[in-house]
Design an enzyme around this catalytic site. Structure first.
Site, short mmCIF file in Angstrom:
data_model
loop_
_atom_site.label_atom_id
_atom_site.label_comp_id
_atom_site.label_asym_id
_atom_site.label_seq_id
_atom_site.Cartn_x
_atom_site.Cartn_y
_atom_site.Cartn_z
N GLU A 34 17.21 -2.56 -12.04
CA GLU A 34 16.73 -2.07 -10.74
C GLU A 34 17.66 -0.98 -10.24
O GLU A 34 18.87 -1.17 -10.18
CB GLU A 34 16.64 -3.23 -9.75
CG GLU A 34 16.30 -2.82 -8.33
CD GLU A 34 15.02 -1.99 -8.20
OE1 GLU A 34 13.96 -2.48 -8.63
OE2 GLU A 34 15.09 -0.84 -7.71
N GLY A 39 13.18 -6.35 -5.40
CA GLY A 39 11.91 -6.75 -4.79
C GLY A 39 10.94 -5.58 -4.69
O GLY A 39 9.75 -5.76 -4.48
N GLY A 40 11.48 -4.35 -4.83
CA GLY A 40 10.62 -3.17 -4.90
C GLY A 40 9.97 -2.80 -3.57
O GLY A 40 10.42 -3.17 -2.49
N THR A 41 8.87 -2.06 -3.67
CA THR A 41 8.20 -1.46 -2.52
C THR A 41 7.69 -2.50 -1.53
O THR A 41 7.96 -2.43 -0.33
CB THR A 41 7.01 -0.59 -3.01
OG1 THR A 41 7.50 0.33 -3.98
CG2 THR A 41 6.37 0.15 -1.87
N CYS A 42 6.92 -3.45 -2.02
CA CYS A 42 6.23 -4.40 -1.13
C CYS A 42 7.24 -5.12 -0.24
O CYS A 42 7.08 -5.19 0.98
CB CYS A 42 5.43 -5.40 -1.95
SG CYS A 42 4.59 -6.61 -0.94
N HIS A 441 -17.22 -24.95 11.64
CA HIS A 441 -17.48 -24.30 12.93
C HIS A 441 -16.26 -24.47 13.84
O HIS A 441 -15.67 -25.55 13.85
CB HIS A 441 -18.70 -24.93 13.59
CG HIS A 441 -18.93 -24.44 14.98
ND1 HIS A 441 -19.45 -23.18 15.24
CD2 HIS A 441 -18.67 -25.01 16.19
CE1 HIS A 441 -19.51 -23.02 16.55
NE2 HIS A 441 -19.04 -24.10 17.15
C1 FAD Z 1 3.66 1.30 3.52
C2 FAD Z 1 3.03 0.47 2.43
C3 FAD Z 1 2.31 -0.64 2.77
C4 FAD Z 1 1.72 -1.42 1.77
N1 FAD Z 1 1.00 -2.51 2.12
C5 FAD Z 1 0.42 -3.26 1.17
C6 FAD Z 1 -0.32 -4.43 1.51
O1 FAD Z 1 -0.43 -4.80 2.68
N2 FAD Z 1 -0.88 -5.16 0.52
C7 FAD Z 1 -0.76 -4.79 -0.80
O2 FAD Z 1 -1.28 -5.49 -1.67
N3 FAD Z 1 -0.07 -3.69 -1.16
C8 FAD Z 1 0.52 -2.92 -0.21
N4 FAD Z 1 1.24 -1.82 -0.58
C9 FAD Z 1 1.37 -1.48 -2.02
C10 FAD Z 1 2.43 -2.35 -2.67
O3 FAD Z 1 3.66 -2.22 -2.01
C11 FAD Z 1 2.62 -2.02 -4.16
O4 FAD Z 1 1.35 -1.96 -4.74
C12 FAD Z 1 3.43 -3.12 -4.79
O5 FAD Z 1 4.75 -3.08 -4.32
C13 FAD Z 1 3.42 -3.11 -6.31
O6 FAD Z 1 4.37 -2.28 -6.79
P1 FAD Z 1 4.94 -2.40 -8.27
O7 FAD Z 1 5.08 -3.82 -8.67
O8 FAD Z 1 4.12 -1.54 -9.13
O9 FAD Z 1 6.39 -1.73 -8.13
P2 FAD Z 1 7.32 -1.54 -6.89
O10 FAD Z 1 7.21 -2.65 -5.93
O11 FAD Z 1 7.13 -0.15 -6.38
O12 FAD Z 1 8.74 -1.68 -7.58
C14 FAD Z 1 9.21 -0.78 -8.53
C15 FAD Z 1 10.71 -0.88 -8.61
O13 FAD Z 1 11.18 -0.13 -9.72
C16 FAD Z 1 12.38 0.51 -9.36
N5 FAD Z 1 12.57 1.66 -10.26
C17 FAD Z 1 11.83 2.78 -10.32
N6 FAD Z 1 12.26 3.58 -11.30
C18 FAD Z 1 13.30 2.95 -11.88
C19 FAD Z 1 14.17 3.28 -12.95
N7 FAD Z 1 14.03 4.40 -13.66
N8 FAD Z 1 15.16 2.41 -13.26
C20 FAD Z 1 15.32 1.25 -12.56
N9 FAD Z 1 14.51 0.89 -11.56
C21 FAD Z 1 13.51 1.73 -11.22
C22 FAD Z 1 12.17 0.90 -7.92
O14 FAD Z 1 13.41 1.09 -7.25
C23 FAD Z 1 11.41 -0.32 -7.39
O15 FAD Z 1 12.28 -1.28 -6.84
C24 FAD Z 1 1.87 -1.03 0.40
C25 FAD Z 1 2.61 0.09 0.06
C26 FAD Z 1 3.19 0.84 1.06
C27 FAD Z 1 4.00 2.05 0.67
#
Ligand code: FAD
Length: 459
Positions: A34, A39-42, A441
């Site tokens: 990472e 935990g990434g984006t979500c 209901h």
């Molecule tokens: C504002 C916002 C609101 C959202 N709301 C919702 C919602 O309500 N419901 C829903 O279902 N979805 C929602 N989403 C979408 C959801 O967040 C993503 O679909 C979800 O996080 C899945 O992402 P992922 O598993 O593909 O990777 P991500 O969660 O994006 O994680 C990828 C990880 O890889 C890491 N990474 C990237 N490149 C490298 C590299 N070269 N080396 C090491 N690490 C790396 C990144 O730092 C990141 O931590 C939302 C998105 C946003 C932006």
């Protein structure tokens, strides 16, 4: 010599973390890499923080409507943005630490913090160290698109990531992009007390939805005082005093739209540009998404791409479902495929939009014989009791098989009630099965049999 692993997972997103834990628990020596937030984006800058902020915004909205319910509140409703942010940080922190702890506690699993880059089909470089594995799983997700807009380099702007640091109330927030992310922020900040203007290039909001749905969402948000500028073309941006001015027309317009802050919400791009995919020979499409087959395998044997980066989904649940598909095929001898899943998602404005399957437009375009039903939320007892009667529910059914093709539920609890439809679709049961089911209901779901009892041919 490279360090040897059985499996390497790149990214701790919604597929990567559970997959790494599952592989490690199956006895495979696994590394997960990472580069930023576990935990990434979500967890950190997507679903969890936005829905936590939306909850604060809703509390302010309900408080302002207190009188409608016979509740008296002495004085003006105020929003303390520093406390709103602190609450969001606490909820996010709990989730982030939960994922980090889970990974760190798992035997056979090594967490490596750093940027991963392919140097060969099965070789990764991270922090100057080489790692090698027979199986590699790419879960690198995406980030906000920064459009090539004249003037953008000279003005400060916000994205969904930097919005997470905001602990003040923007006086007038301009949001470029009238789709899912932009609209959630729009309503949230309007309810916090900002003026909000949404600038959208298309002639309507959330253009993937049926026109009626787009129009109803726009009208609900306009009812709360959000301004919209649709058909905005030839966008450019410049500083104006302490704020920003967005130019929105190819013709000369008398004035630009001026605000205090600007948020870019014009889509996402996959994090594949700095991953060294060319060194591994891994194919992408024209937009940079990794090309995968129905079991999420890339063109390079032993390399999978899961989550947003494969372009087959853009949600937490699609990413988690990718994990389930890969784990089932690799570890459970259970053949699962992406094409088995039914499209489902929600737009978390209030009231929310729950969606499954095809839109009316898609059903018409498919040319099949279909039945259509629609019911206004004003007919739903639960909605009336809550004085939340905006929106409607609509459903499309295949006239021959009686299977449900798709549905949209824009209204209170629409994001929950839509699951009734989803489960019946997944079970492959005819819509008539729902009509014979006794519902509780007073709920929103209890009106689904009524909706299904009044289907008309789609003309
Ligand atoms: C504002 C916002 C609101 C959202 N709301 C919702 C919602 O309500 N419901 C829903 O279902 N979805 C929602 N989403 C979408 C959801 O967040 C993503 O679909 C979800 O996080 C899945 O992402 P992922 O598993 O593909 O990777 P991500 O969660 O994006 O994680 C990828 C990880 O890889 C890491 N990474 C990237 N490149 C490298 C590299 N070269 N080396 C090491 N690490 C790396 C990144 O730092 C990141 O931590 C939302 C998105 C946003 C932006």
């Amino acid at each position: 010599m490279p360090e040897q692993y059985d499996a390497i997972v790149i990214g701790t997103g919604q597929a990567g973390s559970p997959l790494a834990v599952r592989l490690a628990n199956a006895g495979r020596k696994t590394a997960i890499i990472e580069r930023k937030l576990i935990g990434g984006t979500c967890v950190n800058v997507g679903c969890i923080p936005t829905k936590t902020l939306i909850a604060s915004a809703r509390a302010a909205h309900v408080a302002r409507r207190g009188a409608d319910f016979g509740v008296t509140i002495g004085g003006k409703i105020g929003v303390d943005m520093a406390r709103v942010k602190a609450r969001k940080d606490a909820v996010v922190g709990q989730s982030n630490q939960g994922v980090a702890g889970w990974i760190k506690r798992t035997a056979n699993l090594t967490l490596i913090e750093g940027q991963a880059r392919f140097v060969g089909p099965h070789r990764i470089r991270v922090n100057g160290t080489l790692l090698e594995a027979e199986q590699i799983f790419i879960n690198v997700g995406g980030r906000a698109t920064i459009p090539d807009m004249p003037g953008l380099a000279e003005v400060p702007y916000l994205t969904n990531t930097s919005m997470m640091e905001v602990d003040f109330l923007p006086e007038h927030l301009l949001i470029i992009g009238g789709s899912y992310i932009g609209l959630e922020f729009a309503q949230m900040y309007r309810r916090f007390g900002s003026r909000v203007t949404v600038i959208e290039m298309a002639p309507r909001l959330i253009a993937r939805e049926d026109e009626e749905v787009s129009a109803a969402v726009q009208s609900i948000l306009e009812g709360e005082g959000i301004a919209f500028r649709l058909n905005a073309q030839c966008l450019s941006i410049a500083r104006q005093g302490d704020g920003v001015a967005v130019h929105v027309s190819c013709e000369r317009e008398p004035r630009d739209i001026v605000g205090s802050h600007v948020l870019l919400a014009v889509g996402r791009v996959p994090n594949t540009d700095d991953l060294g995919l060319d060194q591994a020979g891994i194919r992408t499409d024209a937009r940079g998404y990794i090309t995968v087959d129905d079991e999420l395998r890339t063109n390079v044997p032993g390399v999978w791409a899961v989550g947003d980066v494969n372009g087959r989904g853009a949600f937490t649940h699609t990413s988690y479902n990718d994990y389930e598909i890969v784990a089932a095929n690799l570890l459970d001898n259970d053949c699962r495929r992406v094409s088995d899943r039914i499209l489902a998602y929600a737009l978390f404005v209030d009231p929310p939009l729950g969606r499954v399957g095809m839109t009316e437009h898609e059903v018409r375009a498919s040319g099949r014989k279909a039945l259509f039903g629609k019911i206004m939320m004003t007919r739903v007892g639960r909605a009336r009791e809550r004085s939340e009667t905006q929106g409607f529910m609509q459903v499309l059914v295949d006239a021959e098989t009686k299977r449900i093709l798709g549905a949209a539920m824009l209204g209170t609890e629409g994001d929950e009630a839509i699951h009734c439809i989803l489960e019946v679709m997944a079970a492959g049961a005819p819509y008539t099965a729902m009509q014979r089911t006794m519902h509780i209901h007073p709920t929103v779901s209890e009106l689904i049999p009524t909706l299904l009892g009044d289907l008309k041919p789609l003309s």
